[in-house]
Design an enzyme around this catalytic site. Structure first.
Site, PDB file in Angstrom:
ATOM      1  N   ASP A 251      77.450 109.222  -6.496  1.00 32.77           N
ATOM      2  CA  ASP A 251      78.100 107.926  -6.446  1.00 32.77           C
ATOM      3  C   ASP A 251      79.210 107.920  -5.402  1.00 32.77           C
ATOM      4  OD1 ASP A 251      77.286 105.964  -8.888  1.00 32.77           O
ATOM      5  OD2 ASP A 251      76.946 108.062  -9.382  1.00 32.77           O
ATOM      6  N   ARG A 252      79.731 109.082  -5.086  1.00 37.57           N
ATOM      7  CA  ARG A 252      80.699 109.205  -4.002  1.00 37.57           C
ATOM      8  C   ARG A 252      80.812 110.666  -3.595  1.00 37.57           C
ATOM      9  NH1 ARG A 252      86.406 106.146  -3.462  1.00 37.57           N
ATOM     10  NH2 ARG A 252      85.079 104.592  -4.468  1.00 37.57           N
TER      11      ARG A 252
END
Length: 363
Positions: A251-252
Site C-alpha cells: 500500500d506504500r
C-alpha cells in the site's frame, strides 16, 4: 473500458454511460456491481472496502471524479481547479495508508494546472481530464503485466535446481485489487503461464479474509493449482514444503524500502528470513513514496473492532473484550529480497537512487 476478457473485472466503465465497481464484500458468493455516480459514492466504496487494493483505489477514485463532474457547471477555470482539489483530498482521506490515490491525485491536479495555462474552456478542460484518467486505467493493466513478468523471471532465476516453484502470497493483489491481472498475484499468474509454477499457497488474511474470499476465488477462476492456508500455518508451511518465494503487494513503499502492506505481512517476512525464503514486494512504481523517508512515518489505519469480533455479522468473542485492529503493518527493508515494479526488480538499497532517476525523467 475493461481488462482482458478472460480476467475478472473489478471495474466496468464506459465513457458517458456508466461506471460500476464490483462489490468485493459479496465475493465469492455474489457478483454484484455498484453504480458510482459521484465522488461521495467513490469515497464510500473505498472506505467500506467494497473496493480495496492501492492501485484499484486510485483507479476508482479518479474515475469517480469523471462521473461526478459530468453535468456540473463551473464559473471559470479557477473554479474547476478548486473543485478537482477538493475531490482529490476527499478521496485521499478515505483510506490514507494507500499512497496511490495521493500520488495520482497530485498528478491530476498538476495536470489540470498545466492545461489551464493552455485553455480556460471548461468543456475542453473536462475532456482532457477524462482522457488523462482513462489513459491512467489503461496504463495500470500494462504495468501489472510487466510486474508479473519481471517478478516471475527473478524467482525462476533464483530458484534452486531450476525446476518448478511453490510460492506463497498474502491478502489479495490480483484483478480484484487493480484494473486487471494484478501485482503480486500477477507474478503468480506469470509463473503459471510460463509453466514454472508447481503450486501457489494463499493465506486467509484475517480479519477481513481477502485471501480466502478473493485470492482463492481468483486462483480457482484461472485454474491455477493452489491451496488456502490459515495465517497461523505459514511457519509450518515453510518448514514442511519447499517454498521458493513469498510475494506480497504494497500500500506504500518508503524511500528506504520499508513497506506498508496488509496486516500479517511483517510476520511473513520474518518467517521467510528464518527459513531462507526470498521475500518480494510487487507494486507499481506509483506505490513508492519518495517523500516518506522510512516506515516510521507511515500512518497505519485502524479499523472497527467488529471485523475481529464478528464473522458474517455473528459475534465470535465475548462482549466487551478490548480489540486492537490495525489494517496494515510495516515490513523493514532488510527483510525484502526485491521490490518488483514495471521497471524491473529493485533491491531496497538501490531504491532511493531509482526514485530520483524516475522523478527526473517523469516529473
Amino acid at each position: 473500458m475493461s481488462s482482458d476478457s478472460g480476467l475478472l473485472q473489478s471495474i466496468k466503465y464506459t465513457r458517458g454511460q456508466k461506471f460500476q465497481v464490483l462489490d468485493q464484500l459479496r465475493v465469492p458468493h455474489e457478483h454484484e456491481y455498484r453504480d458510482i455516480k459521484t465522488v461521495a459514492d467513490g469515497v464510500d466504496a473505498i472506505r467500506t472496502m467494497q473496493v480495496r487494493g492501492a492501485p484499484l483505489i486510485a483507479m476508482v477514485g479518479c474515475l469517480s471524479i469523471v462521473t461526478d463532474m459530468d453535468g456540473k457547471d463551473f464559473k471559470n477555470a479557477k473554479d474547476f481547479l478548486a473543485y478537482i482539489e477538493v475531490q482529490v483530498q476527499a478521496l485521499i482521506d478515505a483510506r490514507p495508508t494507500a499512497v496511490n490515490m495521493k500520488r495520482e491525485g497530485t498528478r491530476l491536479i498538476n495536470f489540470v494546472k498545466q492545461q489551464i495555462v493552455l485553455t480556460e474552456d471548461i468543456t475542453e478542460l473536462k475532456l482532457r481530464v477524462i482522457e488523462w484518467i482513462e489513459e491512467l486505467v489503461k496504463t495500470d493493466l500494462e504495468t501489472n503485466k510487466a510486474i508479473g513478468d519481471h517478478g516471475a523471471n527473478d524467482i525462476i532465476k533464483r530458484a534452486q535446481a531450476g525446476g518448478n516453484v511453490n510460492v506463497l502470497t498474502h491478502c489479495n493483489t490480483g484483478s480484484l485489487a487493480t484494473s486487471g491481472y494484478g501485482t503480486a498475484l500477477g507474478v503468480v499468474r506469470s509463473l503459471f503461464q510460463k509453466g514454472k509454477l508447481d503450486h501457489a499457497f494463499c493465506t486467509e488474511t484475517r480479519p477481513y479474509n481477502q485471501g480466502s474470499r478473493l485470492t482463492a476465488f481468483e486462483l480457482q477462476h484461472d485454474k491455477i493449482p493452489s491451496t488456502l492456508v490459515c495465517d497461523s500455518a505459514v511457519s509450518w508451511l515453510m518448514k514442511s514444503r519447499k517454498i521458493a518465494a513469498v510475494i506480497v503487494g504494497a500500500d506504500r513503499v518508503a524511500r528506504n524500502g520499508d513497506t506498508a502492506n496488509k496486516i500479517g505481512t511483517y510476520q511473513l517476512a520474518l518467517v521467510a528470513k528464518a527459513h531462507g525464503v526470498n521475500f518480494y514486494v510487487a507494486a507499481p512504481f506509483s506505490t513508492i513514496d519518495g517523500n516518506t523517508a522510512s516506515g516510521e512515518s507511515i500512518v497505519i489505519e485502524e479499523r472497527s473492532p467488529t471485523e475481529v469480533t464478528h464473522i458474517g455479522g455473528k459475534p465470535i468473542c465475548p462482549a466487551g473484550i478490548n480489540v486492537w485492529n490495525p489494517a496494515f503493518d510495516v515490513t523493514p527493508a532488510h527483510l525484502i529480497t526485491g521490490i518488483v515494479t514495471e521497471n524491473g526488480v529493485i533491491e531496497p538499497e538501490q531504491l532511493s537512487k531509482k526514485i530520483d532517476e524516475y522523478n527526473a525523467a517523469n516529473l
